[in-house]
Design an enzyme around this catalytic site. Structure first.
Site, PDB file in Angstrom:
ATOM      1  N   MET A   1      -0.933   5.345   1.169  1.00  0.00           N
ATOM      2  CA  MET A   1      -1.277   5.395   2.573  1.00  0.00           C
ATOM      3  C   MET A   1      -2.657   4.794   2.686  1.00  0.00           C
ATOM      4  SD  MET A   1       0.277   9.073   3.373  1.00  0.00           S
ATOM      5  CE  MET A   1      -0.834   9.796   2.221  1.00  0.00           C
ATOM      6  N   GLY A   2      -2.773   3.551   3.112  1.00  0.00           N
ATOM      7  CA  GLY A   2      -4.065   2.893   3.268  1.00  0.00           C
ATOM      8  C   GLY A   2      -4.985   3.812   4.024  1.00  0.00           C
ATOM      9  N   THR A   3      -4.685   4.089   5.196  1.00  0.00           N
ATOM     10  CA  THR A   3      -5.181   5.225   6.005  1.00  0.00           C
ATOM     11  C   THR A   3      -6.575   5.252   6.537  1.00  0.00           C
ATOM     12  OG1 THR A   3      -3.713   6.618   4.694  1.00  0.00           O
ATOM     13  CG2 THR A   3      -5.241   7.735   6.092  1.00  0.00           C
ATOM     14  N   THR A   4      -6.624   5.917   7.698  1.00  0.00           N
ATOM     15  CA  THR A   4      -7.893   6.425   8.209  1.00  0.00           C
ATOM     16  C   THR A   4      -7.611   7.864   8.607  1.00  0.00           C
ATOM     17  OG1 THR A   4      -8.282   4.273   9.186  1.00  0.00           O
ATOM     18  CG2 THR A   4      -9.689   6.070   9.915  1.00  0.00           C
TER      19      THR A   4
END
Lengths: 233, 274
Positions: free
Chosen positions: A11-14
């Site tokens: 999950m690359g994510t922020t």
């Protein structure tokens, strides 16, 4: 161009967690990537641990799902044994114990947020390696790099619920604009003494930032229409 | 110091003892044997009354198509089916294993299996093998809580989606789904969309091909439509046929090795002495 579809699901994510006067607001984007391909554009990275404690997940999808499943199970047992809802501190510590003791095998950064009657709204960050840090706000994931300065400037103590949620949505949408591994929709979870509220902000309702364009009508529409309209400015 | 060697039963899991040797061999230029993969396009979608799963039928061994009509939609329970992409042996083994575990669970609880049970069994098995069991699955079924569709990745992560695609042809199939999927499709519309997505994979992806298998699962009823569409018929059939009469092939040498041994007994009078 090799998309590398065999890469582990990450999950690359922020992810963002913020306390306000009376509770906490957790926020996350919704992109799960496998190499360069978006495997799930509408995933839910904020998972429930108990009625009053939620977890934001980032890093390896498999590792974070397994950790959250174990902790949910332990907290369930803990709640039955103690007879009252688990505190946020206990949930965060259980997360930390799993993260720290398996640090060589896990690759996941987590934010635990919730509300309990002893301490009120609390946010705990458990990044890679298994440190546990109680903070008034915290950010995580690949998109968080773009938010450190933003939070330093905009964060203040004692915000209202609406202010806190607006801040979270603005922050996640800024990160989505700059980070390739974050995208999709913004999901928020607000936890306070009254309960839990889940909100959903579709990608097209988010504000556009510097140099982002509104979607333009395609000039190909002229080809399909019967009488060509003169181009208007 | 005791020299006793205790017979230890073989440890479970994988043995990585030969890894160094394999590295040395590939350094010398010896290729490892390629294993059979299902290049694959597998899809699933949720429609008004339940779940529809679809798959192509090509199995590849490196660049060779080793099976032109294999079955990629595996049975898990009467109300749950699972499409598998990745190494064929891994998908077969893992789905068979979880299918038996599900049946035992069914007998134990006295209830119809739930999709989340199959999901948890699969994901914990795949996670414990840390991605070395190369099985990417689309799991779908209908149980008391309603229709469910999940994707499971080799490392053990799962997603719950209204429509999903996996395998090498997943990008082609996803393009079709993203443009044409909507909620509340009817059975006919759903099957048509699934076939379109699989055909998109069959024609645009080299790892997928041959026919389309479809499986429709609704509450209390399932239909496994094997070879629902066959868009790649064999068009050339030799008019001469494929049997060859005796005498057509030239015999160069003949060597006969008798299978029954001839044993000669030399002296039967001398009895064996103790």
């Amino acid at each position: 161009m090799d998309l590398n579809l065999d890469a582990p699901h990450s999950m690359g994510t922020t992810i963002v967690g913020v306390t306000y006067d009376g509770g906490v607001v957790l926020g996350a984007d919704s992109r799960t990537s496998t190499g360069m391909y978006v495997a799930n554009r509408a995933s839910d990275k904020i998972t429930q641990l108990t009625d009053n404690v939620y977890l934001c997940r980032s890093g390896s999808a498999a590792d974070s799902q397994v950790v959250s499943d174990y902790v949910r199970y332990f907290l369930h047992q803990h709640t039955i044994q103690s007879g009252q809802p688990a505190t946020v501190k206990v949930a965060a510590n259980l997360i930390r114990l799993l993260s720290y003791n398996n640090k060589n095998m896990l690759q996941t950064g987590l934010i635990v947020g919730g509300w309990d009657k002893y301490e009120g709204g609390k946010i705990y960050g458990v990044p890679l390696g298994g440190t546990i840090l109680e903070q008034p706000f915290t950010i995580g994931g690949s998109g968080s790099s773009y938010l450190y300065g933003f939070f330093d400037q905009t964060w203040k103590e004692g915000m209202s619920k609406e202010e806190a949620e607006k801040l979270v949505v603005k922050a996640v949408s800024l990160a989505i604009a700059r980070d390739g591994a974050s995208g999709g929709v913004v999901r928020t979870v607000i936890i306070n003494s009254e309960g839990v509220t889940r909100n959903f902000y579709p990608g097209d309702t988010l504000p556009l930032w510097h140099e982002e364009l509104e979607p333009q009508n395609s000039l190909l529409d002229i080809l399909s229409s019967t009488s060509p309209e003169p181009m208007s400015t | 110091m005791s020299q006793a060697v205790v017979d230890v039963p073989p440890k479970g899991g994988f043995s990585f003892d030969l890894c160094r040797r394999n590295e040395m061999l590939s350094g010398k230029g010896i290729q490892p044997p390629s294993f059979r993969k299902t290049g694959t396009t597998i899809v699933g979608l949720i429609f008004k009354d339940g779940v529809i799963l679809g798959a192509d039928t090509r199995a590849t061994e490196g660049p060779i198509v080793c099976d032109k009509n294999c079955e990629k939609i595996h049975y898990m329970a009467p109300n749950i089916y699972c499409c598998g992409a990745g190494t064929a042996a891994d998908t077969e083994a893992v789905t068979d294993m979880v299918s038996s575990q599900l049946q035992l669970h069914c007998y134990h609880t006295g209830r119809v299996s739930r999709v989340v049970t199959a999901l948890t069994l699969l994901k914990s098995h795949l996670f414990s093998y840390q991605g070395y069991v190369s099985a990417a699955l689309v799991l779908g079924g209908v149980d008391v809580t309603g229709p469910h569709l999940h994707t499971i990745y080799p490392h053990g992560s799962t997603d719950t989606l209204p429509f999903a695609t996996m395998g090498s042809g997943s990008l082609a199939a996803m393009a079709v789904f993203e443009s044409k999927y909507r909620e509340g499709l009817t059975r006919e519309e759903g099957i048509e969309l699934v076939c379109e997505a699989i055909c998109s994979g069959i024609f645009n992806d080299l790892g997928s091909g041959s026919n389309v298998d479809v499986c429709v699962i609704t509450k209390g009823h399932k239909e496994y439509l094997r070879n629902y569409q066959m868009p790649n018929p064999r068009t050339y059939v030799s008019s001469k046929g494929y049997t060859f009469a005796k005498g057509l092939t030239e015999v160069l040498t003949t060597k006969i090795t008798p299978l029954k041994e001839k044993v000669e007994v030399i002296d039967a009078s001398d009895a064996m002495e103790e």
